[in-house]
Scaffold this motif. Structure first.
Motif, PDB file in Angstrom:
ATOM      1  N   UNK A 192     111.549  92.608  63.243  1.00  0.00           N
ATOM      2  CA  UNK A 192     110.114  92.745  63.500  1.00  0.00           C
ATOM      3  C   UNK A 192     109.310  92.938  62.229  1.00  0.00           C
ATOM      4  N   UNK A 193     109.945  93.443  61.183  1.00  0.00           N
ATOM      5  CA  UNK A 193     109.234  93.681  59.925  1.00  0.00           C
ATOM      6  C   UNK A 193     109.226  92.465  59.006  1.00  0.00           C
ATOM      7  N   UNK A 194     109.918  91.405  59.386  1.00  0.00           N
ATOM      8  CA  UNK A 194     110.002  90.212  58.545  1.00  0.00           C
ATOM      9  C   UNK A 194     108.679  89.453  58.549  1.00  0.00           C
ATOM     10  N   UNK A 195     108.576  88.504  57.639  1.00  0.00           N
ATOM     11  CA  UNK A 195     107.344  87.719  57.519  1.00  0.00           C
ATOM     12  C   UNK A 195     107.143  86.819  58.732  1.00  0.00           C
ATOM     13  N   UNK A 196     108.187  86.081  59.129  1.00  0.00           N
ATOM     14  CA  UNK A 196     108.038  85.107  60.201  1.00  0.00           C
ATOM     15  C   UNK A 196     109.391  84.774  60.813  1.00  0.00           C
ATOM     16  N   UNK A 197     109.347  84.287  62.047  1.00  0.00           N
ATOM     17  CA  UNK A 197     110.485  83.617  62.650  1.00  0.00           C
ATOM     18  C   UNK A 197     110.276  82.118  62.453  1.00  0.00           C
ATOM     19  N   UNK A 198     111.354  81.356  62.541  1.00  0.00           N
ATOM     20  CA  UNK A 198     111.289  79.935  62.176  1.00  0.00           C
ATOM     21  C   UNK A 198     111.732  79.045  63.330  1.00  0.00           C
ATOM     22  N   UNK A 199     111.009  77.953  63.517  1.00  0.00           N
ATOM     23  CA  UNK A 199     111.356  76.947  64.526  1.00  0.00           C
ATOM     24  C   UNK A 199     111.301  75.567  63.889  1.00  0.00           C
ATOM     25  N   UNK A 200     112.333  74.764  64.120  1.00  0.00           N
ATOM     26  CA  UNK A 200     112.365  73.368  63.675  1.00  0.00           C
ATOM     27  C   UNK A 200     112.253  72.479  64.915  1.00  0.00           C
ATOM     28  N   UNK A 201     111.036  72.150  65.360  1.00  0.00           N
ATOM     29  CA  UNK A 201     110.865  71.423  66.623  1.00  0.00           C
ATOM     30  C   UNK A 201     111.334  69.981  66.594  1.00  0.00           C
ATOM     31  N   UNK A 202     111.563  69.414  65.403  1.00  0.00           N
ATOM     32  CA  UNK A 202     112.034  68.034  65.292  1.00  0.00           C
ATOM     33  C   UNK A 202     113.525  67.962  64.977  1.00  0.00           C
ATOM     34  N   UNK A 203     114.242  69.018  65.209  1.00  0.00           N
ATOM     35  CA  UNK A 203     115.651  69.072  64.832  1.00  0.00           C
ATOM     36  C   UNK A 203     116.442  67.892  65.383  1.00  0.00           C
ATOM     37  N   UNK A 204     116.175  67.490  66.620  1.00  0.00           N
ATOM     38  CA  UNK A 204     116.944  66.456  67.318  1.00  0.00           C
ATOM     39  C   UNK A 204     116.433  65.044  67.051  1.00  0.00           C
ATOM     40  N   UNK A 205     115.354  64.881  66.287  1.00  0.00           N
ATOM     41  CA  UNK A 205     114.773  63.548  66.067  1.00  0.00           C
ATOM     42  C   UNK A 205     115.661  62.706  65.168  1.00  0.00           C
ATOM     43  N   UNK A 206     115.806  61.424  65.521  1.00  0.00           N
ATOM     44  CA  UNK A 206     116.457  60.467  64.636  1.00  0.00           C
ATOM     45  C   UNK A 206     115.441  59.986  63.609  1.00  0.00           C
ATOM     46  N   UNK A 207     115.936  59.451  62.507  1.00  0.00           N
ATOM     47  CA  UNK A 207     115.022  59.039  61.448  1.00  0.00           C
ATOM     48  C   UNK A 207     114.107  57.909  61.914  1.00  0.00           C
ATOM     49  N   UNK A 208     114.597  57.054  62.810  1.00  0.00           N
ATOM     50  CA  UNK A 208     113.743  55.976  63.330  1.00  0.00           C
ATOM     51  C   UNK A 208     112.590  56.549  64.156  1.00  0.00           C
ATOM     52  N   UNK A 209     112.824  57.678  64.832  1.00  0.00           N
ATOM     53  CA  UNK A 209     111.754  58.326  65.585  1.00  0.00           C
ATOM     54  C   UNK A 209     110.665  58.826  64.644  1.00  0.00           C
ATOM     55  N   UNK A 210     111.090  59.365  63.511  1.00  0.00           N
ATOM     56  CA  UNK A 210     110.128  59.882  62.541  1.00  0.00           C
ATOM     57  C   UNK A 210     109.206  58.763  62.059  1.00  0.00           C
ATOM     58  N   UNK A 211     109.801  57.630  61.667  1.00  0.00           N
ATOM     59  CA  UNK A 211     108.985  56.525  61.165  1.00  0.00           C
ATOM     60  C   UNK A 211     108.114  55.922  62.271  1.00  0.00           C
ATOM     61  N   UNK A 212     108.675  55.785  63.478  1.00  0.00           N
ATOM     62  CA  UNK A 212     107.888  55.244  64.592  1.00  0.00           C
ATOM     63  C   UNK A 212     106.694  56.153  64.893  1.00  0.00           C
ATOM     64  N   UNK A 213     106.931  57.446  64.866  1.00  0.00           N
ATOM     65  CA  UNK A 213     105.846  58.389  65.151  1.00  0.00           C
ATOM     66  C   UNK A 213     104.775  58.341  64.067  1.00  0.00           C
ATOM     67  N   UNK A 214     105.193  58.273  62.805  1.00  0.00           N
ATOM     68  CA  UNK A 214     104.206  58.248  61.720  1.00  0.00           C
ATOM     69  C   UNK A 214     103.319  57.009  61.792  1.00  0.00           C
TER      70      UNK A 214
END
Length: 223
Positions: A192-214
């Motif tokens: 609770x005293x730390x700066x932040x918790x972390x989430x990687x919402x694109x963890x499961x994305x394939x690289x083709x998904x990244x380019x298609x989305x961009x």
């Protein structure tokens, strides 16, 4: 010739990947009043920040009280890439995001470190540039943001499986602890005293998904 697979139809589509990302943001994002997004100008962080902006605009994910985008400016990017990152920050400000450009201390900048201190250029076995140019500066800004918000916030990153073998091993190890699930984003909770918790919402994305989305974000969404 491409080898056919009996499981070809089981591979995630872009739409399904977006849906899973939205589910993780709705679930974990609802636990925090403030979000921050680490933005480097690269493809993964660009996909993360534009996806979050689009999901919030369309009401598919509830908007937190604040969203802060932290751009790690190393001053070493090619001018077209640097200009594109700054243009994206400008669009995000129009959408109500708090955007900040994070710079390394002068003594830690690339040419100052090499020419001033005589440190050799970075290499695969001597990668001093990442901590000096990005990590230390970002950690300093995150501490400042934590003090401003007065509470721990959710940090969103563009980490994906498949970018680094060493990183994949760390992800697999952390996901195997206490029955952890990483199918809808890699969530790391701290004290609770730390700066932040972390989430990687694109963890499961394939690289083709990244380019298609961009491409879709640029052409159709204007982000």
């Amino acid at each position: 010739m491409r080898t056919l697979s009996l499981f070809e139809n089981d591979r995630l589509s872009l739409d399904r990947s977006i849906e899973l990302s939205a589910e993780s943001l709705r679930h974990y994002g609802s636990l925090y009043r403030h979000w921050a997004i680490a933005f480097s100008g690269g493809k993964d962080s660009s996909a993360t920040v534009t996806l979050v902006a689009d999901l919030l605009d369309r009401g598919l994910v509830p908007r937190p009280e604040s969203v802060t985008v932290l751009y790690a400016d190393t001053r070493q990017e090619l001018p077209p890439l640097h200009n594109a990152a700054l243009a994206l920050l400008a669009k995000l400000r129009e959408k109500g995001f708090d955007t900040r450009v994070v710079l390394p201390k002068l003594d830690h900048r690339y040419f100052v470190y090499m020419l001033g201190r005589g440190v050799p250029p970075p290499s695969n076995t001597f990668r001093w540039c990442t901590p000096k140019l990005k990590v230390m500066a970002m950690e300093r800004e995150l501490e400042t943001l934590r003090q401003e918000r007065g509470e721990k916030f959710l940090m969103l990153t563009g980490v994906r499986i498949g970018e680094s073998a060493a990183r994949d091993q760390r992800i697999a190890l952390s996901c195997s602890r206490d029955g952890g699930e990483c199918g809808q984003g890699w969530f790391q909770q701290t004290t609770s005293s730390a700066v932040a918790d972390t989430l990687a919402p694109l963890l499961h994305w394939r690289v083709c998904h990244v380019w298609d989305w961009l491409v879709q974000a640029d052409v159709e969404l204007g982000t």
